[in-house]
Design an enzyme around this catalytic site. Sequence first.
Site, mmCIF file in Angstrom:
data_model
loop_
_atom_site.group_PDB
_atom_site.id
_atom_site.type_symbol
_atom_site.label_atom_id
_atom_site.label_comp_id
_atom_site.label_asym_id
_atom_site.label_seq_id
_atom_site.Cartn_x
_atom_site.Cartn_y
_atom_site.Cartn_z
ATOM 1 N N PHE A 24 0.820 -1.206 0.000
ATOM 2 C CA PHE A 24 0.000 0.000 0.000
ATOM 3 C C PHE A 24 0.858 1.262 0.000
ATOM 4 O O PHE A 24 1.777 1.397 0.813
ATOM 5 C CB PHE A 24 -0.873 0.056 1.266
ATOM 6 C CG PHE A 24 -2.061 -0.853 1.254
ATOM 7 C CD1 PHE A 24 -3.306 -0.386 0.858
ATOM 8 C CD2 PHE A 24 -1.955 -2.174 1.667
ATOM 9 C CE1 PHE A 24 -4.413 -1.216 0.867
ATOM 10 C CE2 PHE A 24 -3.061 -3.018 1.683
ATOM 11 C CZ PHE A 24 -4.294 -2.537 1.281
ATOM 12 N N ASP A 25 0.515 2.178 -0.876
ATOM 13 C CA ASP A 25 1.007 3.539 -0.752
ATOM 14 C C ASP A 25 0.386 4.123 0.518
ATOM 15 O O ASP A 25 -0.634 3.617 1.013
ATOM 16 C CB ASP A 25 0.576 4.323 -1.995
ATOM 17 C CG ASP A 25 0.972 5.780 -1.940
ATOM 18 O OD1 ASP A 25 2.106 6.078 -1.520
ATOM 19 O OD2 ASP A 25 0.144 6.630 -2.321
ATOM 20 N N LEU A 26 0.955 5.201 1.039
ATOM 21 C CA LEU A 26 0.406 5.830 2.244
ATOM 22 C C LEU A 26 -0.434 7.060 1.893
ATOM 23 O O LEU A 26 -1.656 7.055 2.037
ATOM 24 C CB LEU A 26 1.543 6.206 3.202
ATOM 25 C CG LEU A 26 1.155 6.957 4.477
ATOM 26 C CD1 LEU A 26 0.124 6.191 5.301
ATOM 27 C CD2 LEU A 26 2.400 7.258 5.315
ATOM 28 N N ASP A 27 0.224 8.118 1.404
ATOM 29 C CA ASP A 27 -0.481 9.365 1.103
ATOM 30 C C ASP A 27 -1.442 9.199 -0.065
ATOM 31 O O ASP A 27 -1.038 8.785 -1.156
ATOM 32 C CB ASP A 27 0.524 10.474 0.766
ATOM 33 C CG ASP A 27 1.385 10.861 1.957
ATOM 34 O OD1 ASP A 27 0.953 10.636 3.095
ATOM 35 O OD2 ASP A 27 2.493 11.399 1.740
#
Length: 213
Positions: free
Chosen positions: A7-10
């Site tokens: 998963f990407d965060l932002d």
Amino acid sequence: MYQYLLFDLDGTLTDPGIGITNSVIYALHKFDIDVSNRSALYKFIGPPLKNSFKKDYGFSNEQSDLAIQYYREYFKKQGMFENEVYDGIRDLLIELKSKGKSLIVATSKPEAFAVEILQHFDLYNYFDFVAGATMDNKRSKKADIIQYALNNCNISDKSSAIMIGDREHDIIGAKENGLESIGVSFGYGTYNELKYAGATFIADSPMDILKYV
């Protein structure tokens, strides 16, 4: 179908719009640059900061490095907490963990900041590993961060992993590592951006991700 979900965060797990744009505004003020339209800075959400300062404001390498220092002054103090978890993300993570999935964060944000944000919003314990950028920018390109995550989690079967993110950099980074990807349209990238970048799937909400994994 996939065991490892990166998963990407932002723009994927959390909406960091206020904190990131406030940090950019703070940095630009140091260069006597005023920004009247906050939404014009949303393009800073996702890509490595150095690339954005160079591309969008014509900064040199030295100016970009200084701008990042100013950005981090504000971000460390309060910007990282001017943020909120997207509706449905916590339920998604709970459901994925109940199915035995291995969850990993792969973000262009410095790793130390990513860990602190995840801990602050009580998301950290859902993840088996957090891969982020280094403070010196030696590891900042999304493809390098994804590779770092794969190596540290001993993922050799690329078909068992998928990258989930909201910007073209997530999709391109996945492709460069031989991974399929899910673009999320509820973040800061447009549907067309994700489609053009070659996302394998596109999810319009956090729970939409379930039907692809």
